[in-house]
Write an enzyme that holds these catalytic residues in place. Structure first.
Site, PDB file in Angstrom:
ATOM      1  N   ASN A 159       0.951  -1.760   0.003  1.00 63.34           N
ATOM      2  CA  ASN A 159      -0.051   0.116   0.158  1.00 63.34           C
ATOM      3  C   ASN A 159       0.832   1.563   0.128  1.00 63.34           C
ATOM      4  OD1 ASN A 159       0.463  -1.284   2.581  1.00 63.34           O
ATOM      5  ND2 ASN A 159      -0.463   0.757   3.765  1.00 63.34           N
ATOM      6  N   GLN A 187      -5.187  -3.865  -2.131  1.00 61.31           N
ATOM      7  CA  GLN A 187      -4.359  -2.689  -3.134  1.00 61.31           C
ATOM      8  C   GLN A 187      -4.094  -3.447  -4.484  1.00 61.31           C
ATOM      9  OE1 GLN A 187      -3.765   0.879  -2.949  1.00 61.31           O
ATOM     10  NE2 GLN A 187      -4.065   0.692  -0.584  1.00 61.31           N
ATOM     11  N   SER A 207     -10.476  -4.560   0.562  1.00 61.25           N
ATOM     12  CA  SER A 207     -11.871  -3.443   0.964  1.00 61.25           C
ATOM     13  C   SER A 207     -13.009  -3.242  -0.108  1.00 61.25           C
ATOM     14  CB  SER A 207     -10.390  -2.787   1.315  1.00 61.25           C
ATOM     15  OG  SER A 207     -11.646  -2.107   2.026  1.00 61.25           O
ATOM     16  N   GLY A 208     -13.498  -2.724   0.556  1.00 65.65           N
ATOM     17  CA  GLY A 208     -14.727  -2.264  -0.946  1.00 65.65           C
ATOM     18  C   GLY A 208     -14.183  -0.225  -0.922  1.00 65.65           C
ATOM     19  N   HIS A 209     -13.889   0.208   0.453  1.00 69.09           N
ATOM     20  CA  HIS A 209     -13.690   1.644   0.049  1.00 69.09           C
ATOM     21  C   HIS A 209     -12.319   1.915  -1.115  1.00 69.09           C
ATOM     22  CE1 HIS A 209     -10.757   2.720   2.867  1.00 69.09           C
ATOM     23  NE2 HIS A 209     -11.179   1.419   3.991  1.00 69.09           N
ATOM     24  N   THR A 245     -26.185  -9.167  10.221  1.00 70.58           N
ATOM     25  CA  THR A 245     -27.280  -8.881   9.127  1.00 70.58           C
ATOM     26  C   THR A 245     -26.554  -8.093   8.328  1.00 70.58           C
ATOM     27  OG1 THR A 245     -29.162  -8.512  10.160  1.00 70.58           O
ATOM     28  CG2 THR A 245     -29.336  -7.581   8.633  1.00 70.58           C
ATOM     29  N   CYS A 333       3.826   9.036  11.221  1.00 72.88           N
ATOM     30  CA  CYS A 333       3.683  10.061  11.509  1.00 72.88           C
ATOM     31  C   CYS A 333       1.850  10.639  11.755  1.00 72.88           C
ATOM     32  CB  CYS A 333       4.202  11.564  11.219  1.00 72.88           C
ATOM     33  SG  CYS A 333       5.841  10.814  10.853  1.00 72.88           S
TER      34      CYS A 333
HETATM   35  C1  LIG Z   1      -6.292  -0.460   3.687  1.00 71.63           C
HETATM   36  C2  LIG Z   1      -5.901  -1.345   3.313  1.00 71.63           C
HETATM   37  C3  LIG Z   1      -6.814  -2.555   4.483  1.00 71.63           C
HETATM   38  C4  LIG Z   1      -7.587  -1.814   5.191  1.00 71.63           C
HETATM   39  O1  LIG Z   1      -8.547  -2.075   4.164  1.00 71.63           O
HETATM   40  P1  LIG Z   1     -10.230  -1.805   4.958  1.00 71.63           P
HETATM   41  O2  LIG Z   1     -11.110  -1.676   4.701  1.00 71.63           O
HETATM   42  O3  LIG Z   1      -9.828   0.252   6.146  1.00 71.63           O
HETATM   43  O4  LIG Z   1     -10.016  -2.100   6.700  1.00 71.63           O
HETATM   44  C5  LIG Z   1      -5.580  -4.191   4.686  1.00 71.63           C
HETATM   45  N1  LIG Z   1      -4.165  -3.713   3.775  1.00 71.63           N
HETATM   46  C6  LIG Z   1      -4.051  -2.863   2.772  1.00 71.63           C
HETATM   47  C7  LIG Z   1      -2.552  -3.418   2.056  1.00 71.63           C
HETATM   48  C8  LIG Z   1      -4.718  -0.920   2.642  1.00 71.63           C
HETATM   49  O5  LIG Z   1      -4.437  -0.737   1.960  1.00 71.63           O
END
Ligand SMILES: *Cc1c(COP(=O)(O)O)cnc(C)c1O
Length: 393
Positions: A159, A187, A207-209, A245, A333
């Site tokens: 990441n 990623q 991860s969705g976001h 749910t 940081c």
């Molecule tokens: C953002 C990230 C996560 C965590 O994902 P969340 O859905 O925010 O818990 C885990 N692994 C990597 C490599 C990420 O970049």
């Protein structure tokens, strides 16, 4: 706390931290937030609609990843997926005397801290090193495998520096040796082609976001035949394996976003690479003592991570923010630790250089105009900071 500035133009290049929800994802979710709010486990018709939407999403996601729908489990985030995969696999296999785990020293904290917690429970963990290019050698993983090894967990794409790991090879080695293999693919989705039927990967987290769906929804892929148990105690959702749910709207949104994100990856990566390479060239031409962190070749096109000698990453971020640019430093940081990034230390950067790092993570919606603004703002900011810096000349 600074206030929310709605008027100022924003140049968003922190897509490895989170992404904007796409319009199509947003629109796909709306009916399930407003009218189709039934609980998928109930028996009346709006519940059926919700149930159907979840199963349809599961099928679409399975198609996009070339997996079976029965192998897709919805979670609340990738942190949950990583915890589920690593802790449950470890605790199941402990009964067979397998008390050893292998991971790398530059994983996301959600993997590293799972391993740390298992160490406290008596597991032994081997942390495979990464080289100065930010790459893991599959042979180094192989060397660590012994008869007590329960699980190997290695991230697909890092990441912070965007380097792509030889996951296919590592998964094959684990499979040959009869060891479970998990990968954090957060990623990787939308940046590398993922075709799970062709891989020996047992478990994979999403991860969705990070892919234009909302925060608070994730996936754990569990390959058929992989032994796993549930992580949460509760109802019988997700075939008794993940109680709670279903987050219907977000699951629908995730399937929309993931399907779009995994289409035409090569074209999108090529387009982003033009922007990234222009950005790097201009920075290298105009700023002395700049260094690229991690391999440029074996890296997703969207990531650039550079260090500037003699400056502090956080100060640079604040100056960029004053120009409307949202980026990130390589270091942690920003939260409450002043330690330099464990990823940059893992690839051998001295702490003072790791402190002066900048991560730009692009997406397909960034434009050349934005890149040119980033170039100017970065050059000006680095010059300004170096003039004030006690450690620069
Ligand atoms: C953002 C990230 C996560 C965590 O994902 P969340 O859905 O925010 O818990 C885990 N692994 C990597 C490599 C990420 O970049």
């Amino acid at each position: 706390m600074r206030g929310i500035n709605l008027k100022k133009k924003i140049i968003y290049v922190d897509n490895a931290a989170t992404t904007k929800i796409s319009d199509s994802c947003f629109n796909a979710m709306l009916p399930y937030l407003k009218t189709e709010y039934g609980n998928p486990s109930s028996i009346y018709s709006i519940a059926h609609t919700a149930k159907f939407a979840v199963e349809n999403a599961r099928e679409e996601i399975a198609d996009a990843l070339n997996a079976n729908p029965e192998e897709i489990y919805f979670t609340s985030c990738a942190t949950e997926s990583n915890n589920w995969a690593i802790k449950c696999a470890a605790n199941l296999l402990k009964k067979e005397g397998k008390t050893h785990i292998i991971t790398s020293n530059f994983e996301h904290p959600s993997v590293l801290n799972c391993c740390k917690s298992l160490e406290k429970e008596g597991f032994k963990v081997s942390y495979v090193p990464v080289n100065e290019e930010g790459l893991i050698n599959p042979k180094d993983v192989e060397k660590e495998i012994k008869k007590e090894t329960a699980l190997v967990s290695i991230m697909w794409v890092n990441n912070e520096i965007g380097t792509i790991q030889p996951i296919k090879k590592i998964a094959e080695i684990c499979n040959e040796k009869g060891v479970l293999f998990h990968t954090d693919a957060v990623q990787a989705v939308g940046h590398v082609n993922i075709s799970l039927k062709n891989e020996k990967i047992n478990m994979l987290s999403i991860s969705g976001h990070k892919i234009n769906a909302p925060k608070g929804v994730g996936i754990l892929y569990i390959k058929k035949g992989t032994k796993i148990k549930s992580f949460l105690n509760g109802g019988s959702q997700e075939k008794n394996l993940r109680a709670g749910t279903e987050n219907v709207a977000f699951i629908v949104g995730l399937s929309k976003a993931l399907t779009e994100k995994t289409q035409n990856i090569t074209q999108k990566e090529n387009k982003i690479k033009v922007l990234r390479d222009f950005l790097l060239n201009e920075l290298e031409k105009n700023i002395e003592k700049i260094r690229v962190n991690g391999s440029l070749e074996k890296r997703v096109a969207s990531n650039l991570n550079v260090s500037f000698e003699g400056i502090e990453g956080e100060s640079l971020l604040l100056l960029l923010d004053s120009c409307g640019i949202c980026a990130s430093s390589g270091s942690a940081c920003t939260s409450n630790s002043l330690n330099p990034s464990h990823v940059l230390l893992a690839i051998g950067l001295p702490a003072e250089i790791a402190h002066g790092s900048l991560r730009i993570s692009l997406n397909e919606n960034n434009t050349m105009e934005e890149i040119k603004e980033i170039v100017n703002a970065t050059i000006n900011s680095v010059n300004k900071l170096r003039k004030m810096s006690p450690i620069w000349n």
